[in-house]
Design a protein around this motif. Sequence first.
Motif, mmCIF file in Angstrom:
data_model
loop_
_atom_site.group_PDB
_atom_site.id
_atom_site.type_symbol
_atom_site.label_atom_id
_atom_site.label_comp_id
_atom_site.label_asym_id
_atom_site.label_seq_id
_atom_site.Cartn_x
_atom_site.Cartn_y
_atom_site.Cartn_z
ATOM 1 N N UNK A 129 -13.204 -13.801 65.394
ATOM 2 C CA UNK A 129 -12.339 -13.751 66.508
ATOM 3 C C UNK A 129 -12.748 -13.623 68.092
ATOM 4 N N UNK A 130 -13.592 -12.818 68.157
ATOM 5 C CA UNK A 130 -14.341 -12.822 69.420
ATOM 6 C C UNK A 130 -15.616 -13.256 69.418
ATOM 7 N N UNK A 131 -16.568 -11.887 69.620
ATOM 8 C CA UNK A 131 -17.798 -12.036 69.448
ATOM 9 C C UNK A 131 -18.640 -10.936 69.204
ATOM 10 N N UNK A 132 -17.893 -10.051 68.123
ATOM 11 C CA UNK A 132 -18.685 -8.790 67.803
ATOM 12 C C UNK A 132 -20.211 -8.891 67.585
ATOM 13 N N UNK A 163 -23.956 -20.201 71.797
ATOM 14 C CA UNK A 163 -23.453 -20.845 70.611
ATOM 15 C C UNK A 163 -22.626 -19.870 69.588
ATOM 16 N N UNK A 193 -20.820 -17.413 70.633
ATOM 17 C CA UNK A 193 -19.588 -17.011 71.388
ATOM 18 C C UNK A 193 -18.752 -18.262 71.221
ATOM 19 N N UNK A 194 -19.051 -19.271 70.845
ATOM 20 C CA UNK A 194 -18.331 -20.722 70.971
ATOM 21 C C UNK A 194 -17.566 -20.861 69.843
ATOM 22 N N UNK A 195 -16.336 -21.574 70.030
ATOM 23 C CA UNK A 195 -15.409 -21.576 68.797
ATOM 24 C C UNK A 195 -15.851 -22.527 67.841
ATOM 25 N N UNK A 254 -19.216 -22.726 66.219
ATOM 26 C CA UNK A 254 -19.465 -21.777 65.420
ATOM 27 C C UNK A 254 -18.658 -20.778 64.499
ATOM 28 N N UNK A 255 -17.737 -20.152 65.409
ATOM 29 C CA UNK A 255 -16.960 -19.063 64.810
ATOM 30 C C UNK A 255 -16.163 -19.625 63.767
ATOM 31 N N UNK A 308 -14.919 -4.836 65.368
ATOM 32 C CA UNK A 308 -15.599 -3.901 66.420
ATOM 33 C C UNK A 308 -16.064 -2.637 65.657
#
Lengths: 217, 113
Positions: free
Chosen positions: A115-118, A130, A132-134, A136-137, A168
């Motif tokens: 969802x974000x970058x926890x 990377x 934080x990039x869509x 990879x997520x 989180x």
Amino acid sequence: MSHDNDDHGHDHRSSDNHWSELTLRVKALESLLVEKKLVEPAALDAFIDTYETKIGPRNGARVIARAWSDPAYKARLLTDASAAIAEFGYTGRQGEDMVVLENSAKVHNLVVCTLCSCYPWPVLGLPPVWYKAAPYRARAVREPRAVLAEFGVTLGGDVEVRVWDSTAELRYLVLPERPAGSEDLSETELGLLVTRDAMIGTGLALPVASLSKRGCP
Amino acid sequence: MDVDRLNLPSDGDGPVFKEPWEAEAFALALGLHERGLFTWTEWADALAEEIARAQGAGDPDQGDTYYQHWLAALERLVQAKGVVSETELTERRDAWERAAHSTPHGQPVILKP
């Protein structure tokens, strides 16, 4: 339109600072929050200094090296990772719980935050771009083996890949497999074999031979 | 989706912030959280929502715009908490712009009351 002058109708004199839109927005927010006494400039500077220069993946590498060399520590780390990591003084400010995932010959763990970058800041610092990039997520969950291959990690068909989605409240750290032939290495030397990517699961620990290439005396 | 677009790291860790404003926005969220203005779960939710919104608006979301989403989430959250209004933010932004324009290079930009 005349092309005789090169100032494009805009006078770039030395008294004209041009701040980017994003800089202006941050300055606006920051100055208002300081005025309202919700943040202190000194505290902000301290956060930046800490995360830019003091916290990084070396923290996590020390934890992993200790786990490789001290079975009792490893047991504590796998039972209560937050407490075992806090033994080094690495604690989160966000109240998150840490879980350590052990890789083996049969299981490879991969960490993502869809969802974000926890991310486990206290042990790994701030996430790489990377992470934080869509792509990879999204792809880490959908096709983890393909993503791993792009990172240079090829696993046998009999190795199970487990993908863990951070939140989180819950952050993961991968305990990579200890490299072959590392039995005689000190904890400090072992730490040099632990990369950030190995602790996210997009890499493996470095081979022992990589130590001599560093040219250390 | 090819490898290059994944922007894989070639080596070490690189700078964690590309520009000073990113670091400042990052620190503001930490400061407000420490102050108790919001829980970290509230923050993660706001950030995830902002990222989804940006993706919906066509942001390829390659990680390079991450702190833009971070800042937008922060602006929305402080407004939702009633701490700062949109008008205040806009007026203050314009005031900084005027101050920056009227300050000679090399001197600190100061906001005059």
